[in-house]
Design a protein around this motif. Sequence first.
Motif, short mmCIF file in Angstrom:
data_model
loop_
_atom_site.label_atom_id
_atom_site.label_comp_id
_atom_site.label_asym_id
_atom_site.label_seq_id
_atom_site.Cartn_x
_atom_site.Cartn_y
_atom_site.Cartn_z
N ASP B 18 0.85 -1.19 0.00
CA ASP B 18 0.00 0.00 0.00
C ASP B 18 0.89 1.25 0.00
O ASP B 18 1.98 1.24 0.58
CB ASP B 18 -0.88 0.03 1.25
N LYS B 57 -15.82 11.19 -6.92
CA LYS B 57 -14.86 10.10 -7.01
C LYS B 57 -14.94 9.39 -8.36
O LYS B 57 -14.38 8.29 -8.51
CB LYS B 57 -15.12 9.07 -5.91
N SER B 58 -15.60 9.98 -9.31
CA SER B 58 -15.92 9.28 -10.55
C SER B 58 -14.70 8.86 -11.36
O SER B 58 -14.78 7.99 -12.21
CB SER B 58 -16.84 10.13 -11.41
N LEU B 60 -11.78 7.63 -10.05
CA LEU B 60 -10.95 6.61 -9.41
C LEU B 60 -11.04 5.31 -10.22
O LEU B 60 -12.14 4.81 -10.47
CB LEU B 60 -11.39 6.38 -7.97
N SER B 62 -10.25 2.12 -9.63
CA SER B 62 -10.69 0.87 -9.00
C SER B 62 -10.89 1.10 -7.51
O SER B 62 -10.55 2.17 -6.99
CB SER B 62 -9.63 -0.23 -9.22
N ASP B 63 -11.44 0.10 -6.82
CA ASP B 63 -11.67 0.26 -5.39
C ASP B 63 -10.38 0.17 -4.59
O ASP B 63 -10.40 0.31 -3.36
CB ASP B 63 -12.70 -0.75 -4.88
N ARG B 64 -9.26 -0.06 -5.26
CA ARG B 64 -7.97 0.00 -4.55
C ARG B 64 -7.55 1.44 -4.27
O ARG B 64 -6.68 1.67 -3.45
CB ARG B 64 -6.89 -0.71 -5.37
N SER B 66 -8.35 5.28 -3.00
CA SER B 66 -9.23 6.08 -2.15
C SER B 66 -8.51 7.37 -1.79
O SER B 66 -7.29 7.46 -1.91
CB SER B 66 -9.60 5.32 -0.87
N GLU B 68 -8.82 11.00 0.94
CA GLU B 68 -9.46 11.68 2.05
C GLU B 68 -9.00 13.13 2.07
O GLU B 68 -7.89 13.45 1.64
CB GLU B 68 -9.10 11.01 3.38
N GLN B 80 -4.09 0.83 -2.49
CA GLN B 80 -3.88 -0.44 -1.80
C GLN B 80 -3.47 -1.52 -2.79
O GLN B 80 -3.86 -1.48 -3.97
CB GLN B 80 -5.17 -0.86 -1.08
N ASP B 86 -0.08 0.85 -11.84
CA ASP B 86 -0.27 2.05 -11.03
C ASP B 86 0.93 3.00 -11.15
O ASP B 86 0.86 4.15 -10.68
CB ASP B 86 -0.47 1.70 -9.55
#
Lengths: 113, 116
Positions: B18, B57-58, B60, B62-64, B66, B68, B80, B86
């Motif tokens: 990560d 967040k449109s 991003l 993948s769900d990896r 995020s 803040e 992650q 990446d």
Amino acid sequence: AQSVTQLDSHVSVSEGTPVLLRCNYSSSYSPSLFWYVQHPNKGLQLLLKYTSAATLVKGINGFEAEFKKSETSFHLTKPSAHMSDAAEYFCVVSGSNDYKLSFGAGTTVTVRA
Amino acid sequence: GAGVSQSPSNKVTEKGKDVELRCDPISGHTALYWYRQRLGQGLEFLIYFQGNSAPDKSGLPSDRFSAERTGESVSTLTIQRTQQEDSAVYLCASSFRAGSSNQPQHFGDGTRLSIL
């Protein structure tokens, strides 16, 4: 949706000669258009922007661009290139929410002494 | 005044680890953006924050991925279980107020991420 096409991936000019970077855009509404410059290992710096005022826009470092709605173009020019102009240039159009920018693939400018 | 600050400037990590990237926007800028720049390509929009509103967040991939942001200050982008695809430069930008084309985005120098 909007998109940008930069017609040249690479432009090479001699110092003191004019520079022309070509950009065509596609947008379903009146867009805002920008040119940014990126020097190696640096972030992007705003050169100029068009926001539906004058169609000929003057920016920093002697650059200017002309918005031509009939041709859907926003070409960037400079009358006399300097060695410090060697960089990557991006043509950018704003989205319907204004904050979402769409970037062209970039044009690399090299300046020969 | 100080511009947008990003850290680290370079990050090399092994596949599967990560990573956390940090962005300090210009003081007073309410809008903050993250972009990804792959080698030889333009910038891809990832995520946008405006004040205390829900982020967009449109972009991003993948769900990896995020991100803040606390109020109108620092933002962190977390990836992650990193993959080799990446590998890119991750750029952060800020502006006074989004939704107005008179407010240009100011960019940091980016974090160059390399996944081995």
